[in-house]
Scaffold this motif. Structure first.
Motif, mmCIF file in Angstrom:
data_model
loop_
_atom_site.group_PDB
_atom_site.id
_atom_site.type_symbol
_atom_site.label_atom_id
_atom_site.label_comp_id
_atom_site.label_asym_id
_atom_site.label_seq_id
_atom_site.Cartn_x
_atom_site.Cartn_y
_atom_site.Cartn_z
ATOM 1 N N UNK A 23 10.261 11.298 3.669
ATOM 2 C CA UNK A 23 9.504 10.061 3.443
ATOM 3 C C UNK A 23 10.374 9.019 2.758
ATOM 4 N N UNK A 24 10.181 7.786 3.182
ATOM 5 C CA UNK A 24 10.915 6.658 2.614
ATOM 6 C C UNK A 24 9.897 5.645 2.127
ATOM 7 N N UNK A 25 10.070 5.216 0.880
ATOM 8 C CA UNK A 25 9.069 4.341 0.291
ATOM 9 C C UNK A 25 9.717 3.511 -0.813
ATOM 10 N N UNK A 26 9.407 2.212 -0.823
ATOM 11 C CA UNK A 26 9.873 1.348 -1.902
ATOM 12 C C UNK A 26 8.696 0.963 -2.758
ATOM 13 N N UNK A 27 8.826 1.192 -4.051
ATOM 14 C CA UNK A 27 7.762 0.798 -4.966
ATOM 15 C C UNK A 27 8.315 -0.290 -5.869
ATOM 16 N N UNK A 28 7.846 -1.520 -5.668
ATOM 17 C CA UNK A 28 8.347 -2.610 -6.509
ATOM 18 C C UNK A 28 7.963 -2.384 -7.966
ATOM 19 N N UNK A 29 8.792 -2.897 -8.845
ATOM 20 C CA UNK A 29 8.587 -2.759 -10.281
ATOM 21 C C UNK A 29 7.194 -3.230 -10.704
ATOM 22 N N UNK A 30 6.535 -2.432 -11.532
ATOM 23 C CA UNK A 30 5.252 -2.836 -12.090
ATOM 24 C C UNK A 30 4.053 -2.627 -11.186
ATOM 25 N N UNK A 31 4.283 -2.070 -10.001
ATOM 26 C CA UNK A 31 3.170 -1.913 -9.068
ATOM 27 C C UNK A 31 2.407 -0.618 -9.303
ATOM 28 N N UNK A 32 1.172 -0.620 -8.896
ATOM 29 C CA UNK A 32 0.312 0.554 -8.948
ATOM 30 C C UNK A 32 0.197 1.086 -7.528
ATOM 31 N N UNK A 33 0.765 2.267 -7.318
ATOM 32 C CA UNK A 33 0.801 2.838 -5.976
ATOM 33 C C UNK A 33 -0.026 4.111 -5.931
ATOM 34 N N UNK A 34 -0.875 4.245 -4.928
ATOM 35 C CA UNK A 34 -1.620 5.484 -4.747
ATOM 36 C C UNK A 34 -1.040 6.270 -3.599
ATOM 37 N N UNK A 35 -0.864 7.565 -3.813
ATOM 38 C CA UNK A 35 -0.580 8.463 -2.706
ATOM 39 C C UNK A 35 -1.921 9.084 -2.341
ATOM 40 N N UNK A 36 -2.398 8.766 -1.152
ATOM 41 C CA UNK A 36 -3.742 9.164 -0.751
ATOM 42 C C UNK A 36 -3.656 10.095 0.441
ATOM 43 N N UNK A 37 -4.390 11.179 0.396
ATOM 44 C CA UNK A 37 -4.402 12.076 1.540
ATOM 45 C C UNK A 37 -5.191 13.328 1.214
ATOM 46 N N UNK A 38 -5.478 14.141 2.229
ATOM 47 C CA UNK A 38 -6.213 15.383 1.996
ATOM 48 C C UNK A 38 -5.322 16.394 1.282
ATOM 49 N N UNK A 39 -5.916 17.486 0.780
ATOM 50 C CA UNK A 39 -5.085 18.465 0.091
ATOM 51 C C UNK A 39 -4.100 19.075 1.085
ATOM 52 N N UNK A 40 -2.899 19.314 0.621
ATOM 53 C CA UNK A 40 -1.857 19.860 1.494
ATOM 54 C C UNK A 40 -1.091 18.802 2.261
ATOM 55 N N UNK A 41 -1.317 17.520 1.955
ATOM 56 C CA UNK A 41 -0.629 16.478 2.720
ATOM 57 C C UNK A 41 0.745 16.171 2.135
#
Lengths: 348, 260
Positions: A23-41
């Motif tokens: 997985x590739x993901x950029x999280x800008x400074x100060x942001x609130x990021x949710x990782x959302x998915x079913x269990x085992x994702x």
């Protein structure tokens, strides 16, 4: 302020298929990021790699451009909030909050000052000398968040922190966490399987399935322009319409509501369209629109959910404010703004 | 009605089990020459006799010393074994548990004989206290192991993870988080260990060096040739001592360990 970058991050447990798959993901400074998915994702595994509790199989975790993938958790400077809070039961609230600073060899006076500041921040100064067992779930939660923030970490990680709270408290805590995060301005990664939490709290929602990122975007973007049926279904109720191409109007799919413009597949194939239940208007029979019959009514006060069926047998969910007192068996007329249809990508 | 029958039945069982202890205590206050119950007149004479009997005093000293040293090692080894068992044994968990508890499962006489042979085979023999101590550690280990594993099963590994994320290194995590939280189990195990060690007979009989005797051995020797109430006085004192130890530990540390 820390900017987080995941670059082809992968976790493979011995012999299995990848729990987190490049997985590739950029999280800008100060942001609130949710990782959302079913269990085992793979969302929790991703969080554990961010925290340093799990080794990275391959790929990179960078904080402000610096690869921290090999830095042990105790040196990584992260604030972690656990699902069951994991407060030290033999320490008072105050001692719990001071623990991280003691590890950093901060002077006694400075510890006292910063613990006091945290107590005020999480509104618990009156409970400083209590033990965790003497606190309510919501209070324990606030201690856990305070303990993670007292060390002024580079990023804040939360693992399903509201899962053990009752519904009312959960909504309060959502607002509390979100406000606090905004005030502190810390880059935050929040793991949840609850779409309402992800949608209401996040700047960026990352929907994960089977170790992959299915879609990442602002809550509104995820909800209104989902890429796949799975994403559309995970972040809310959705009507999926398997529509054939309309032979009369080229470039359009034939739906019960009329032709909808699509990026055409080959001739004779179908496209999958998503339509949110609240995009459909319901009116008494005879009004302009497509006739349908009400099969089920679920009235819940502010809104009412209808299950309807078209003459051709297609079922449709409609969510609306209770304007008309429709009952099961009533004939009604459905209409929709055709721009609300979303064409979904094929999933293989 | 049914409940009353059950209560009476329970009382009867307890009475049956505890009666011999009261008999021993009663007999120790005997004024007569023989170990009889009910006592023939009340007197403390056998207690005075005991306190003048150097053999018994030395035996008690030996027993206390062995119990203390064995408990010390038992707590350290048993705690380490329990930590391994709960956190790291993985698929060998059951095997580790059976191994740790095996001194309880095997007849004590077998363990004693095996140890005796082993000690002579490796050239240590029983000329020192060493073999005796090894035997006592072995016999008391399961009690520490059981108590500490029980408190470790209640230990949430997220506590260690939380400490880690706050910057605590492995030894600090152990000292500041795990140790205080499993301390109740360790103390419980230590108490058991001490009391059990004080009571061990078979192992001590086979592994003691010539000239040393623990209290149970000395009592046994004594009763072979004498039948005076002094034996009852010794037994009573050791019962009182055991209860005192338990109560003191419970009062001093027990209160603290239930604070959270």
């Amino acid at each position: 302020m820390t900017e987080v970058r995941l670059n082809r991050l992968t976790k493979i447990y011995s012999g299995g298929k990848p729990a987190v798959d490049s997985i590739t993901l950029d999280i800008p400074s100060g942001q609130f990021v949710s990782l959302l998915g079913p269990s085992g994702c793979g969302k929790t595994t991703t969080l554990k790699m961010l925290a340093g509790f799990e080794d990275v199989t391959s790929g990179e975790i960078a904080f402000d451009g610096e690869d921290v993938g090999r830095v042990p958790a105790e040196d990584r400077d992260i604030g972690m909030v656990f699902q069951n809070y994991a407060l030290f039961p033999h320490m008072t609230v105050q001692q719990n909050l001071a623990f991280g600073l003691e590890m950093r060899k901060v002077s006694k006076a400075e510890i006292k000052r910063r613990v006091q500041a945290t107590l005020e921040m999480v509104q618990l100064d009156h409970l400083a000398d209590r033990y965790p067992a003497q606190l309510s779930g919501g209070q324990q939660q606030r201690v856990a968040i305070g303990r993670a923030l007292t060390i002024e970490p580079r990023i804040l990680l939360l693992d399903e922190p509201l899962a053990n709270l009752d519904a009312k408290l959960r909504e309060e805590m959502r607002v509390f966490i979100r406000d606090l995060q905004k005030r502190v301005g810390i880059t935050t990664v929040y793991v949840t399987h609850d779409q309402a939490e992800a949608m209401t709290m996040s700047d960026l929602v990352v929907v994960m399935f089977d170790g992959h990122i299915a879609q990442a975007g602002a809550p509104r973007e995820i909800y209104e322009t989902p890429k796949t049926a799975k994403v559309a279904g995970f972040v809310g109720q959705v009507n999926l319409i398997e529509a054939p191409m309309d032979p009369a109007t080229p470039g359009h799919a034939a739906t019960p509501f009329g032709p909808v413009p699509v990026t055409a597949p080959g001739v004779g194939e179908t496209v999958t369209l998503a339509l949110r239940p609240e995009a459909i208007d319901i009116a008494p029979a005879g009004a302009p629109g497509t006739p349908a019959t009400i099969e089920r009514v679920q009235y819940s006060g502010a809104i009412v959910d209808y299950t309807l069926r078209f003459a051709d047998g297609t079922a449709m969910e409609v969510k609306t404010i209770p304007r008309h007192p429709f009952a099961t068996g009533d004939a009604v007329s459905l209409s929709v703004d055709l721009a609300r249809f979303r064409q979904l990508e094929r999933e293989y | 009605m049914g409940r009353n029958v059950l209560n009476i039945y329970c009382l009867a069982v307890y009475a049956f089990l505890l009666a011999p202890i009261f008999v021993v205590v009663g007999a120790s206050f005997n004024a007569g020459e023989f170990l009889t119950f009910p006592p023939q007149g009340l007197s403390l004479r056998w207690y005075f006799t005991f306190f003048e009997n150097e053999v018994f005093l030395r035996a008690i000293g030996t027993s206390l010393w062995i119990a203390a040293v064995a408990t010390f090692f038992s707590v350290i080894i048993g705690t380490m074994a329990a930590i391994h068992y709960v956190n790291f044994a993985g698929r060998y968990k059951e095997a580790v548990r059976v191994a740790a508890l095996s001194p309880l499962l095997l007849p004590e006489i077998l363990t004693a004989i095996a140890l005796l042979f082993f000690l002579y085979d490796i050239g240590i023999g029983t000329t020192t206290m060493f073999g005796l101590l090894v035997g006592h550690v072995l016999m008391t280990l399961p009690f520490v192991f059981m108590n500490v594993s029980a408190s470790l099963e209640a230990y949430d590994t997220d506590w260690s993870m939380a400490a880690r994320s706050l910057g605590a290194r492995p030894f600090t995590r152990f000292r500041r988080i795990m140790l205080p939280l499993i301390k109740p189990g360790m103390i419980g195990g230590a108490l058991f260990s001490f009391v059990i060690s004080f009571d061990i007979f078979t192992i001590s009989l086979l592994l003691k060096s010539i000239g040393t005797a623990t209290l149970p051995i000395q009592l046994f020797d004594y009763l072979k040739t004498n039948y005076t109430p002094e034996a009852a006085a010794v037994s009573t004192l050791s019962i009182v001592a055991t209860i005192t130890v338990v109560v003191i530990v419970e009062k001093v540390i027990g209160l603290k360990m239930h604070k959270f």
